[in-house]
Design a protein around this motif. Sequence first.
Motif, short mmCIF file in Angstrom:
data_model
loop_
_atom_site.label_atom_id
_atom_site.label_comp_id
_atom_site.label_asym_id
_atom_site.label_seq_id
_atom_site.Cartn_x
_atom_site.Cartn_y
_atom_site.Cartn_z
N LEU A 72 0.91 -1.25 -0.10
CA LEU A 72 -0.04 0.08 0.05
C LEU A 72 0.90 1.28 0.06
N GLY A 73 1.00 1.87 -1.33
CA GLY A 73 1.64 3.18 -1.29
C GLY A 73 0.96 4.30 -0.58
N SER A 74 1.70 5.53 0.07
CA SER A 74 1.24 6.47 0.45
C SER A 74 1.69 7.88 0.15
N LEU A 75 0.95 8.67 -0.30
CA LEU A 75 1.34 9.98 -0.69
C LEU A 75 1.53 10.93 0.55
N ALA A 76 2.41 11.88 0.95
CA ALA A 76 2.57 12.87 1.98
C ALA A 76 2.06 14.09 1.37
N ALA A 77 0.96 14.59 2.24
CA ALA A 77 0.25 15.94 1.74
C ALA A 77 0.96 16.94 2.45
N GLY A 78 1.67 16.62 3.47
CA GLY A 78 2.41 17.63 4.39
C GLY A 78 3.33 18.45 3.71
N TYR A 79 3.23 19.80 4.11
CA TYR A 79 3.97 20.94 3.48
C TYR A 79 3.95 21.20 1.96
N LYS A 80 2.56 20.68 1.46
CA LYS A 80 2.33 20.91 -0.18
C LYS A 80 1.14 21.73 0.14
N THR A 81 0.77 22.54 -1.09
CA THR A 81 -0.52 22.99 -1.06
C THR A 81 -1.48 22.03 -1.61
#
Length: 360
Positions: A37-46
């Motif tokens: 299960l891959g995971s994107l990190a939304a932290g520090y992004k717009t």
Amino acid sequence: MVSPLLALCRHPIVQAPMAGGASAPQLVAAVSEAGGLGSLAAGYKTADGMYQEIKQVRGLTSRPFGVNLFMPQPACADPAAVEVYRNQLAGEATWYETELGDTDAKTDDGYEAKLAILRDDPVPLVSFTFGCPTRQELQALARVGTTTVVTVTTPEEALAAQAVGADAVCVQGIEAGGHQGTHRDNPETDGAGIGLLSLITQVREAVQLPVIAAGGLMRGAQIAAVLAAGADLAQLGTAFLVTPESGAQPLHKQAMTDPRFVRTELTRAFSGRPARGLVNRFVREHGPYAPAAYPQIHYLTADLRKAAAKTGDPQAMALWAGQGHRLARQLPAGELVEVLVAELDEAKAVFAGRDAGGAA
């Protein structure tokens, strides 16, 4: 009945969402394609930056994946302490020919806008770090078919996650690389985190939720151990950080097995919040004086860290790493998943053989 969490992947392997660029869409897709299960990190992004990366992942795989959000932080930093630290870092800025960042930035990381996108265009899983969302926020995601996970570092935090209706908890041991996902940043508890195996047991006895185990895991036998301890899935970050698909800085990848970096420690030096990284010059010189001021210190040091990377100097970079960093293997992400699964199966066979021998 298989829980919604377990239905998201063929193998019990989750790629940790690593904020700062490591969790690139290519890495997320490769892990999901391989059955993890891959995971994107939304932290520090717009919010738009997050959405663009979601679209990239969807263009690379039809398999499930997750998105991680940082919870908004209370505005409780002491401005005087931040200013003292700014003065301390003035020499670093001069050396790397850059400016120190603006610490008046918002502390919510665009949370509401990101959540709105994830409600309007749902992804299979959304996880939360640095706090616990509201029951209403989790219910809104549930209505669009999203599984929700809250990062916890204590049984009490797990109880809070269960109380608001989270589908699962990500149990983060003290061994984990990067930021400790504590719900409240209390300087008095620095270094008092719980080891993963003990924490799994404590959380299991406190709540009736599926558990993702995170913290220092680098080998299939370790995955087998946390599954035996009661976890449902194992989350690995540092193991995937060095893969070709990872968006981590090349210097960061090289540092994982560089003999100059022999240990990790929890430090506030780069962000104002406890985070585990390789001990370099910056950590040694500034870590003891960094205030509890997140995300203010993160923004203060952001350009400094970029300038150090640009000049090829890892001694002033945030080299986030778990305690197992020396076990890193520079394999393609999909191949790494396959190797971990083979090691896991081998470990399970060994355990089964021992049980059979004992029964005989």
